[in-house]
Design a protein around this motif. Structure first.
Motif, short mmCIF file in Angstrom:
data_model
loop_
_atom_site.label_atom_id
_atom_site.label_comp_id
_atom_site.label_asym_id
_atom_site.label_seq_id
_atom_site.Cartn_x
_atom_site.Cartn_y
_atom_site.Cartn_z
N ASP A 1 0.82 -1.19 0.16
CA ASP A 1 -0.02 -0.18 0.28
C ASP A 1 0.72 1.29 -0.01
O ASP A 1 0.27 2.42 -0.70
CB ASP A 1 -0.93 -0.03 1.30
N ALA A 2 2.12 1.19 0.62
CA ALA A 2 2.90 2.33 0.59
C ALA A 2 3.88 2.55 -0.46
O ALA A 2 4.72 3.39 -0.51
CB ALA A 2 3.74 2.33 1.99
N THR A 3 3.85 1.60 -1.51
CA THR A 3 4.73 1.49 -2.66
C THR A 3 4.31 2.60 -3.52
O THR A 3 3.31 2.38 -4.06
CB THR A 3 4.90 0.22 -3.14
N ALA A 4 5.11 3.68 -3.85
CA ALA A 4 4.52 4.65 -4.86
C ALA A 4 5.14 4.06 -6.17
O ALA A 4 5.84 3.42 -6.39
CB ALA A 4 5.36 5.88 -4.52
N ILE B 1 8.39 3.12 -7.85
CA ILE B 1 8.67 2.14 -9.09
C ILE B 1 7.93 2.81 -10.26
O ILE B 1 7.04 3.52 -10.15
CB ILE B 1 7.97 0.48 -8.90
N GLY B 2 8.30 2.54 -11.62
CA GLY B 2 7.90 2.70 -12.60
C GLY B 2 6.97 1.97 -13.35
O GLY B 2 6.29 1.07 -12.70
N GLY C 1 -5.90 -2.99 -13.20
CA GLY C 1 -6.19 -1.56 -13.52
C GLY C 1 -5.01 -0.61 -13.19
O GLY C 1 -4.12 -0.94 -12.37
N LEU C 2 -5.19 0.52 -13.73
CA LEU C 2 -3.91 1.51 -13.48
C LEU C 2 -4.14 2.17 -12.06
O LEU C 2 -5.27 2.08 -11.36
CB LEU C 2 -4.26 2.54 -14.40
N PRO C 3 -3.16 2.35 -11.69
CA PRO C 3 -3.14 3.35 -10.12
C PRO C 3 -4.10 4.46 -10.37
O PRO C 3 -4.07 5.04 -11.57
CB PRO C 3 -1.78 3.77 -9.77
N GLU C 4 -4.84 4.69 -9.42
CA GLU C 4 -5.89 5.83 -9.53
C GLU C 4 -5.37 7.29 -10.21
O GLU C 4 -6.07 7.72 -10.91
CB GLU C 4 -6.58 6.01 -8.16
N HIS C 5 -4.08 7.50 -9.74
CA HIS C 5 -3.58 8.81 -10.08
C HIS C 5 -2.97 8.92 -11.46
O HIS C 5 -2.42 9.89 -11.79
CB HIS C 5 -2.64 9.55 -9.36
N LEU C 6 -2.79 7.65 -12.32
CA LEU C 6 -2.36 7.50 -13.38
C LEU C 6 -3.33 7.42 -14.49
O LEU C 6 -3.99 6.11 -14.30
CB LEU C 6 -1.35 6.68 -13.43
N VAL D 1 1.25 -1.05 -13.34
CA VAL D 1 0.75 -2.06 -12.63
C VAL D 1 0.68 -1.67 -11.11
O VAL D 1 1.76 -1.09 -10.41
CB VAL D 1 1.24 -3.32 -12.87
N ARG D 2 -0.37 -1.83 -10.49
CA ARG D 2 -0.68 -1.57 -8.89
C ARG D 2 0.00 -2.68 -8.09
O ARG D 2 -0.08 -3.92 -8.86
CB ARG D 2 -2.15 -1.60 -8.66
N PRO D 3 0.95 -2.11 -7.48
CA PRO D 3 1.75 -3.32 -6.43
C PRO D 3 0.61 -4.16 -5.80
O PRO D 3 -0.21 -3.69 -5.24
CB PRO D 3 2.56 -2.34 -5.58
N THR D 4 0.81 -5.41 -6.21
CA THR D 4 -0.34 -6.49 -5.66
C THR D 4 0.16 -7.54 -4.87
O THR D 4 1.24 -8.20 -5.07
CB THR D 4 -0.98 -6.99 -7.17
#
Length: 481
Positions: free
Chosen positions: A310-313, A324-325, A356-361, A367-370
């Protein structure tokens, strides 16, 4: 419209040359999904020209004194360090490594490998007795010949330096075929090698895809060795393609690393494992993507993993920071999204992330860290190399069960152990089927080789072991006076 960077030329026989036939391919920035450069995809005539140049240059290069070859590599290292920022920009643009990580890790791993090869080479004895007791029988290490180096997109300079540098030091001549979707760093690399002034034909570079230039190199009768890093599927195809010409084939392929976390592990063990899994957006063959956790510690480990995920940007590559890119391409993005959905459909518990994409992108291949919990080894997310920031957590009750789960995979690259019990660590390090075992977060020492077993291939890259991969051993009797 932004002008695309024009990198259509190849490097053959010491010169930048135009392709024999026009066949353009756009290079896509995975952060924006926009084309940023154009390269050429090589034709058979380009491949043949590069091989002919390497073949012609081989006798003289193989006969050079080791000290002369070393001097060229030391010059390459100096220029590489000077061009570090150029290299980092190219890697961020072509494959999405965030700019800080690109400079500090993607680029710097090349420095690390070149320095290790230099250190190993200085102590290397090309002709030496078989043993102290057999002075009449000698081992001679000799160059293989013309080497095709086929490299991937995920750690471009890591793999280029692990192949090109030991080949040059060994006395081989080289044709580099970098990944066609991340070729920009190899163009910078080729500029570096060109500036170092190697004799014409010793190093060549042709862009192309696997079906074309890759297959042409693998089947070419004048190529003596193929060194390939990439998917297991492609490694199998290269091995088959190379069989008719009985050339040396060295493969460094995929992985599905197991990270065995026991209840007595150090307090950072889980967080460290999650960060490692997500590093480089999960695009590392040695990533610990299966976390096996001893039952008494399982619920706490899942909670820690969720907190870290959850804290991984996640953000574009062209920003500073420890985020992460994106992943490399739409093909990879779609594959990862499908595997995440498969995990949900198979009944694994989605703890963090998802499709899905992270909400801010709104664009880019992010890819959302899963994190999945309650996974078993029959699920696709436990079997398949996802190559994205996706972690599967699996419980175990006994040490024997942990070993059985860890080894229940076609792969065997890197496994990990987290426990304070020294005897258990030593026991597990021998039982786990892998080319490398890392324990309690400690990296392997300089000069240790990188490579696996089973479907991970059996390459040994780096240090003295990596030098020997690019040579043939000859055993000679009657040497003593």
């Amino acid at each position: 419209m932004t002008q695309l960077l024009d990198y259509r030329q190849f490097y053959i026989n010491g010169k930048w040359v135009n392709p024999t036939k026009a066949n353009d391919l756009e290079v896509i920035d995975p952060s924006t999904e926009k084309a940023v450069a154009v390269i050429s995809i090589g034709d058979k005539a380009d491949t043949d020209a590069a091989v002919a140049a390497a073949k012609a240059a081989f006798p003289a290069w193989a006969a050079t004194a080791p000290a002369e070859r070393l001097a060229y590599v030391e010059k390459i290292l100096d220029i590489y360090k000077r061009r570090a920022k150029d290299m980092a920009r190219a890697i961020s643009l072509e494959m999405g490594a965030p700019q800080d990580m690109s400079l500090d890790d993607q680029v710097d791993c090349g420095v690390y490998h070149i320095e290790n090869f230099i250190a190993a080479f200085k102590d290397f004895k090309f002709v030496r007795p078989l043993s102290a007791d057999t002075p009449d029988t000698m081992i001679a290490w000799e160059p293989v010949g013309v080497v095709a180096s086929i490299t991937p997109w995920n750690w471009p300079m890591n793999q280029v330096t692990l192949k090109v540098i030991p080949a040059i030091l060994a006395g081989d001549t080289v044709i580099l075929k970098p990944s066609e979707i991340a070729p920009l760093s190899s163009i910078v690399w080729t500029e570096i090698v060109d500036e170092a002034g190697l004799p014409a034909g010793v190093y060549n570079m042709v862009n192309g895809d696997g079906v074309g230039v890759g297959t042409q190199l693998s089947t070419h009768p004048d190529v003596d060795m193929v060194s390939f890093t990439g998917s297991t599927r492609a490694g199998v195809a290269i091995t088959k393609a190379a069989a008719d010409t009985v050339k040396k084939v060295v493969l460094e392929l995929g992985g599905k690393g197991a990270n065995l976390v026991f209840a007595d592990a150090d307090e950072d063990a889980v967080a460290r494992g999650v960060r490692h899994c997500f590093y480089n957006s999960g695009q590392s063959c040695n990533a610990p993507t299966r976390m096996l956790v001893e039952r008494p510690f399982y619920d706490k480990a899942v909670a820690i993993a969720k907190e870290v995920a959850d804290a991984t940007a996640v953000d574009i590559a062209h920003k500073e920071g420890a985020h992460i890119g994106p992943v490399i391409s739409k093909v990879q993005f779609d594959k990862i999204q499908g595997l995440i959905q498969d995990g949900i459909n198979e009944g694994a518990r989605l703890v963090s992330g998802g499709t899905g994409l992270p909400e801010h992108l709104s664009e880019g291949y992010f890819v959302r860290p899963t994190v999945f919990a309650d996974v078993n080894n029959e699920m696709g997310i436990a079997k398949n190399e996802i190559f994205g920031p996706v972690l599967a957590i699996i419980p175990f009750d006994t040490e024997e069960e942990a070993v059985a789960i860890a080894n229940d995979t076609i792969y065997g690259l890197t496994n990990y152990v987290q426990t304070q019990d020294v005897e258990r660590r030593r026991r597990l390090s021998r039982q786990l089927q892998a080319g490398m075992v890392e324990m309690n977060g400690k990296s392997r020492a300089r000069g240790a080789a990188f490579g696996g077993v089973k479907a991970s291939g059996r390459a040994r890259e780096g240090g003295v072991f990596g030098l020997e991969e690019f040579m043939d051993s000859k055993f000679i009797s009657g040497w003593a006076e």
